[in-house]
Design a protein around this motif. Structure first.
Motif, PDB file in Angstrom:
ATOM      1  N   ILE A  78     -31.848 -39.338 -14.061  1.00  0.00           N
ATOM      2  CA  ILE A  78     -30.452 -39.012 -13.788  1.00  0.00           C
ATOM      3  C   ILE A  78     -30.425 -38.299 -12.444  1.00  0.00           C
ATOM      4  N   TRP A  79     -29.580 -38.790 -11.545  1.00  0.00           N
ATOM      5  CA  TRP A  79     -29.443 -38.193 -10.212  1.00  0.00           C
ATOM      6  C   TRP A  79     -28.035 -37.652 -10.036  1.00  0.00           C
ATOM      7  N   CYS A  80     -27.929 -36.434  -9.526  1.00  0.00           N
ATOM      8  CA  CYS A  80     -26.662 -35.852  -9.116  1.00  0.00           C
ATOM      9  C   CYS A  80     -26.709 -35.719  -7.596  1.00  0.00           C
ATOM     10  N   ILE A  81     -25.738 -36.299  -6.915  1.00  0.00           N
ATOM     11  CA  ILE A  81     -25.704 -36.261  -5.447  1.00  0.00           C
ATOM     12  C   ILE A  81     -24.445 -35.543  -4.994  1.00  0.00           C
ATOM     13  N   SER A  82     -24.632 -34.624  -4.049  1.00  0.00           N
ATOM     14  CA  SER A  82     -23.506 -33.900  -3.483  1.00  0.00           C
ATOM     15  C   SER A  82     -23.767 -33.621  -2.010  1.00  0.00           C
ATOM     16  N   VAL A  83     -22.700 -33.549  -1.230  1.00  0.00           N
ATOM     17  CA  VAL A  83     -22.813 -33.219   0.187  1.00  0.00           C
ATOM     18  C   VAL A  83     -22.939 -31.698   0.282  1.00  0.00           C
ATOM     19  N   ASN A  84     -24.136 -31.236   0.025  1.00  0.00           N
ATOM     20  CA  ASN A  84     -24.541 -29.840   0.128  1.00  0.00           C
ATOM     21  C   ASN A  84     -25.979 -29.849   0.632  1.00  0.00           C
ATOM     22  N   ASP A  85     -26.490 -28.699   1.023  1.00  0.00           N
ATOM     23  CA  ASP A  85     -27.889 -28.658   1.448  1.00  0.00           C
ATOM     24  C   ASP A  85     -28.805 -28.482   0.234  1.00  0.00           C
ATOM     25  N   ALA A  86     -30.088 -28.724   0.441  1.00  0.00           N
ATOM     26  CA  ALA A  86     -31.060 -28.700  -0.656  1.00  0.00           C
ATOM     27  C   ALA A  86     -31.172 -27.316  -1.295  1.00  0.00           C
ATOM     28  N   PHE A  87     -30.989 -26.250  -0.507  1.00  0.00           N
ATOM     29  CA  PHE A  87     -31.079 -24.906  -1.063  1.00  0.00           C
ATOM     30  C   PHE A  87     -29.921 -24.632  -2.027  1.00  0.00           C
ATOM     31  N   VAL A  88     -28.730 -25.066  -1.659  1.00  0.00           N
ATOM     32  CA  VAL A  88     -27.565 -24.918  -2.530  1.00  0.00           C
ATOM     33  C   VAL A  88     -27.762 -25.744  -3.801  1.00  0.00           C
ATOM     34  N   MET A  89     -28.230 -26.978  -3.659  1.00  0.00           N
ATOM     35  CA  MET A  89     -28.440 -27.834  -4.833  1.00  0.00           C
ATOM     36  C   MET A  89     -29.522 -27.240  -5.736  1.00  0.00           C
ATOM     37  N   GLY A  90     -30.543 -26.613  -5.149  1.00  0.00           N
ATOM     38  CA  GLY A  90     -31.580 -25.955  -5.944  1.00  0.00           C
ATOM     39  C   GLY A  90     -31.028 -24.778  -6.730  1.00  0.00           C
ATOM     40  N   ALA A  91     -30.189 -23.972  -6.074  1.00  0.00           N
ATOM     41  CA  ALA A  91     -29.568 -22.827  -6.749  1.00  0.00           C
ATOM     42  C   ALA A  91     -28.632 -23.305  -7.855  1.00  0.00           C
ATOM     43  N   TRP A  92     -27.909 -24.379  -7.584  1.00  0.00           N
ATOM     44  CA  TRP A  92     -26.997 -24.929  -8.587  1.00  0.00           C
ATOM     45  C   TRP A  92     -27.777 -25.485  -9.778  1.00  0.00           C
ATOM     46  N   ALA A  93     -28.911 -26.104  -9.505  1.00  0.00           N
ATOM     47  CA  ALA A  93     -29.765 -26.620 -10.582  1.00  0.00           C
ATOM     48  C   ALA A  93     -30.198 -25.475 -11.503  1.00  0.00           C
ATOM     49  N   ARG A  94     -30.602 -24.343 -10.915  1.00  0.00           N
ATOM     50  CA  ARG A  94     -30.973 -23.178 -11.726  1.00  0.00           C
ATOM     51  C   ARG A  94     -29.779 -22.698 -12.546  1.00  0.00           C
ATOM     52  N   ASP A  95     -28.624 -22.611 -11.903  1.00  0.00           N
ATOM     53  CA  ASP A  95     -27.406 -22.139 -12.558  1.00  0.00           C
ATOM     54  C   ASP A  95     -27.004 -23.057 -13.720  1.00  0.00           C
ATOM     55  N   GLN A  96     -27.144 -24.352 -13.524  1.00  0.00           N
ATOM     56  CA  GLN A  96     -26.743 -25.344 -14.525  1.00  0.00           C
ATOM     57  C   GLN A  96     -27.851 -25.661 -15.524  1.00  0.00           C
ATOM     58  N   LYS A  97     -29.033 -25.098 -15.306  1.00  0.00           N
ATOM     59  CA  LYS A  97     -30.187 -25.320 -16.191  1.00  0.00           C
ATOM     60  C   LYS A  97     -30.490 -26.809 -16.372  1.00  0.00           C
ATOM     61  N   THR A  98     -30.536 -27.513 -15.229  1.00  0.00           N
ATOM     62  CA  THR A  98     -30.798 -28.953 -15.280  1.00  0.00           C
ATOM     63  C   THR A  98     -32.263 -29.264 -15.557  1.00  0.00           C
ATOM     64  N   GLY A  99     -33.162 -28.333 -15.229  1.00  0.00           N
ATOM     65  CA  GLY A  99     -34.591 -28.520 -15.502  1.00  0.00           C
ATOM     66  C   GLY A  99     -35.104 -29.861 -15.031  1.00  0.00           C
ATOM     67  N   ASP A 100     -35.810 -30.545 -15.926  1.00  0.00           N
ATOM     68  CA  ASP A 100     -36.344 -31.871 -15.616  1.00  0.00           C
ATOM     69  C   ASP A 100     -35.383 -32.975 -16.040  1.00  0.00           C
ATOM     70  N   LYS A 101     -34.165 -32.621 -16.400  1.00  0.00           N
ATOM     71  CA  LYS A 101     -33.212 -33.612 -16.898  1.00  0.00           C
ATOM     72  C   LYS A 101     -32.435 -34.297 -15.782  1.00  0.00           C
ATOM     73  N   VAL A 102     -31.943 -33.529 -14.822  1.00  0.00           N
ATOM     74  CA  VAL A 102     -31.112 -34.088 -13.754  1.00  0.00           C
ATOM     75  C   VAL A 102     -31.711 -33.700 -12.409  1.00  0.00           C
ATOM     76  N   ARG A 103     -31.967 -34.701 -11.584  1.00  0.00           N
ATOM     77  CA  ARG A 103     -32.435 -34.444 -10.215  1.00  0.00           C
ATOM     78  C   ARG A 103     -31.225 -34.107  -9.360  1.00  0.00           C
ATOM     79  N   MET A 104     -31.201 -32.915  -8.807  1.00  0.00           N
ATOM     80  CA  MET A 104     -30.084 -32.435  -7.994  1.00  0.00           C
ATOM     81  C   MET A 104     -30.405 -32.747  -6.532  1.00  0.00           C
ATOM     82  N   LEU A 105     -29.806 -33.807  -6.017  1.00  0.00           N
ATOM     83  CA  LEU A 105     -30.156 -34.334  -4.711  1.00  0.00           C
ATOM     84  C   LEU A 105     -29.101 -34.023  -3.665  1.00  0.00           C
ATOM     85  N   ALA A 106     -29.549 -33.454  -2.568  1.00  0.00           N
ATOM     86  CA  ALA A 106     -28.662 -33.039  -1.486  1.00  0.00           C
ATOM     87  C   ALA A 106     -28.490 -34.154  -0.463  1.00  0.00           C
TER      88      ALA A 106
END
Length: 168
Positions: A78-106
């Motif tokens: 599962i990929w989530c793509i957003s027009v944000n930088d990788a650091f923001v997407m990493g912080a959002w991944a932690r906040d959303q607890k996506t773990g190994d479930k959703v790849r948060m791609l910048a």
């Protein structure tokens, strides 16, 4: 605009990785879209921005919740793509607890988003050029189904809709 049957744009996205492994170093890592989607079935969804209300309250949590069902329906990633930088997407991944479930791609410079033709201009709202909200089922790098939301809507790009398409 991208459509069913088209290949994903041959671009590079960025992914923030907190734990080194399988050739990924800690920090932002390049993700070659063509190579990373080859031979896989991917539930891909894109949204206007990290930490925004609908994206954080409904869109990402729905895909985290439906992870096991999507895997059971043959989805490899599962990929989530957003027009944000990788650091923001990493912080959002932690906040959303996506773990190994959703790849948060910048898509920091919107290269992927522009190539799909699914841009959303939120300049007047102080957000600049963003991605429209949509989801797609991708098989071996090609779009198998595409669900594009109308302005301000969240009706067809949710995890439940994509799950039904993956089961079909």
């Amino acid at each position: 605009m991208i459509k069913v049957g088209d290949s994903l744009p041959a671009t590079t996205l960025m992914e923030f990785v907190e734990v080194a492994g399988e050739g990924c170093s800690i920090g932002p890592n390049a993700v070659d879209v063509a190579k990373s989607s080859a031979g896989k079935t991917i539930a891909l969804f894109a949204l206007p921005g990290a930490f925004t209300p609908t994206c954080s309250a409904k869109h990402v949590p729905g895909f985290v919740e439906k992870f096991d069902e999507l895997k059971g329906a043959g989805v490899d990633e599962i990929w989530c793509i957003s027009v944000n930088d990788a650091f923001v997407m990493g912080a959002w991944a932690r906040d959303q607890k996506t773990g190994d479930k959703v790849r948060m791609l910048a898509d920091g410079d919107a290269t992927f988003t522009k190539a799909t033709g699914l841009t959303l201009d939120l300049t007047g709202k102080g957000l600049g050029l963003r991605s429209n909200r949509y989801s797609m089922l991708v098989k071996d790098g090609k779009v198998a189904s595409l669900n594009i939301e109308g302005p301000g809507k969240f009706e067809v790009s949710d995890a439940a809709t994509l799950l039904q398409q993956a089961k079909a």
